[in-house]
Scaffold this active site. Structure first.
Site, PDB file in Angstrom:
ATOM      1  N   ASP A  97      26.045 -17.531   2.049  1.00 50.15           N
ATOM      2  CA  ASP A  97      25.477 -16.231   1.700  1.00 50.15           C
ATOM      3  C   ASP A  97      26.543 -15.311   1.119  1.00 50.15           C
ATOM      4  O   ASP A  97      27.351 -14.730   1.850  1.00 50.15           O
ATOM      5  CB  ASP A  97      24.840 -15.592   2.931  1.00 50.15           C
ATOM      6  CG  ASP A  97      24.038 -14.339   2.591  1.00 50.15           C
ATOM      7  OD1 ASP A  97      24.007 -13.957   1.406  1.00 50.15           O
ATOM      8  OD2 ASP A  97      23.436 -13.754   3.506  1.00 50.15           O
ATOM      9  N   ASP A 310      23.570 -13.316  -5.643  1.00 49.19           N
ATOM     10  CA  ASP A 310      23.420 -13.518  -4.201  1.00 49.19           C
ATOM     11  C   ASP A 310      22.913 -14.928  -3.924  1.00 49.19           C
ATOM     12  O   ASP A 310      21.773 -15.259  -4.254  1.00 49.19           O
ATOM     13  CB  ASP A 310      22.446 -12.477  -3.643  1.00 49.19           C
ATOM     14  CG  ASP A 310      22.305 -12.544  -2.130  1.00 49.19           C
ATOM     15  OD1 ASP A 310      23.055 -13.313  -1.497  1.00 49.19           O
ATOM     16  OD2 ASP A 310      21.456 -11.825  -1.582  1.00 49.19           O
TER      17      ASP A 310
END
Length: 439
Positions: A97, A310
């Site tokens: 992440d 992201d």
């Protein structure tokens, strides 16, 4: 006491030098797995805050920056890496992440009376594991770039809580532990979360620019990944690659700079200063460049509108002006085929029944345009995401439905490309690839 402190500091320095003593180039398999199968249920945003969010109060809005908002939608299709943690190492599955700071793992003592999930970490088996006491500087609240709330538990240990709007809670202690990649590649002890939520089996590898991210603590100068395509043979997992350090495939990468922000900008209410923010120029569908001003993809006076890459988000999310322009073009091209009244996950109303390949051909390729002619091109065969029940959606959602004010390029639109985060040179590299065959 002085001798003890000296030896401790010397030991930590030696461990850091040991980890970075030679050019780093470590590679790991990267798999794509669904984490939230019930994603079509109504979504509420969640908030990382010192104020717990409950089912009775699911959408609190405060002066806390919008980047503190998360969603159960975020990890619906996650990128998973398995890393060796502890001494001796225990392999832990973690969600990659780039939008999160704190890394955390699932911790359980493997006692016969209460068997934990098999992938969880057993602290009692690691000689390098330690917990952070309440008086540790990290445990003090309101550290500027650390948004997880901390407190003292009954044992005077540093406790953190991560609340979701639907009442889901991830919590545990802040600890220190080493990543043991090989006898000659061992990180110094890094600050991690040690969660005790037995309903989850995977942790998070926080890779943003925050001082407590894995990248910052381990002093990683660059990392990269290659996301494989979703389509694969039944029973098999699509597998790509994740690199820490130098990537031998980087020769052909094209680079775009990361945006930098002044101290005053970093305090803007809608800005995430720790994200990998780039200057997107526009969006093209087929041969048509949409009439969206580049300013829509840049932070405004409140910080809203930044564009970030992201790995932890599946879909791409756009602010209202950009999303509406994309949707208008989709309606123009394939409007009669839209699944009327259907909103996937509460975030996307560009969904279809019927032949996905045919709809993809009618829509055409989609491209996200950046500086210097660099593009992320999504071929027409991959414009639609299968979301279950024979339904396919354009892989784009509305940011405001997440409680966010940003443009977010998710991993669905990062398939079959290398994405390199060159932290040392503050740039992002992109390169086409067949990620299922990447090395």
């Amino acid at each position: 006491m002085f001798l003890f402190l000296f030896l401790t500091l010397f030991s930590l320095s030696t461990q850091q030098n040991q980890f970075n003593s030679q050019p780093l180039s470590l590679t790991f398999p990267l798999i794509v797995v669904p984490l939230h199968p019930n994603i079509t249920k109504t979504l509420n945003s969640s908030l990382v805050s010192s104020q717990p969010i409950t089912k009775r109060n699911p959408r609190i809005r405060t002066t806390i920056p919008s980047y503190n908002y998360k969603s159960t939608f975020k990890y619906s299709m996650a990128l998973i890496v398995s890393l060796p943690i502890g001494t001796p190492p225990q392999t832990q599955q973690m969600v990659l992440d780039t939008g999160s700071q704190l890394s955390w793992i699932q911790c359980h003592n493997k006692t016969p009376t209460k068997p934990p999930p098999t992938p969880s970490f057993d602290p009692t088996l690691s000689s390098s594991f330690s917990v952070l006491p309440c008086n540790h500087p990290i445990c003090k609240p309101r550290v500027p770039d650390f948004t997880l709330p901390t407190s003292c538990d009954q044992n005077r240990l540093c406790h953190y809580s991560y609340f979701y709007a639907d009442g889901t809670l991830a919590e545990g202690n802040l600890v220190r532990e080493k990543f043991t990649f090989s006898p000659s590649r061992i990180t110094p002890p890094l600050t991690l979360g040690c969660a005790q939520d037995s309903s989850e089996t995977k942790g998070i590898l926080g890779m943003n620019l925050g001082r407590l991210s894995f990248v910052s603590q381990a002093k990683i100068s660059k990392f990269s990944y290659c996301v494989p395509t979703r389509r694969t043979q039944p029973g098999s997992l699509p597998t790509g690659s994740f690199y820490l350090g130098n990537n031998p495939n980087s020769v052909g990468f094209k680079y775009i700079p990361l945006l930098s922000f002044s101290q005053s900008q970093q305090r803007l209410p809608n800005l995430d200063p720790l994200a990998y923010t780039v200057a997107m120029q526009g969006i093209r569908i087929g041969a048509k460049k949409l009439d969206i001003p580049p300013a829509v993809f840049r932070p405004d006076a409140s910080g809203a509108g930044q564009t970030m890459i992201d790995s932890g988000s599946e879909f791409t999310f756009l602010v209202e002006e950009a999303y509406n322009k994309v949707r208008a073009e989709i309606v123009r091209l394939v409007g009669p085929r839209l699944k009327k009244g259907y909103v996937y996950g509460g975030v996307s109303d560009m969904c279809f029944d019927g032949d996905a390949m045919e709809i993809g051909r009618l829509v055409g390729d989609m491209a996200f345009e950046f500086e210097k002619g660099v593009e992320i091109v999504v071929e027409k065969e991959r414009v639609l995401a299968e979301v279950g029940g024979g339904v396919h959606c354009i892989g784009i959602g509305r940011s405001d439905r997440l409680g966010a004010a940003s443009n977010i390029i998710g991993n669905f639109h990062q398939q079959n490309i290398w994405v390199e985060f060159d932290v040392a040179n503050r740039r992002v590299g992109l390169g086409k690839a067949d990620c299922s065959r990447s090395v």
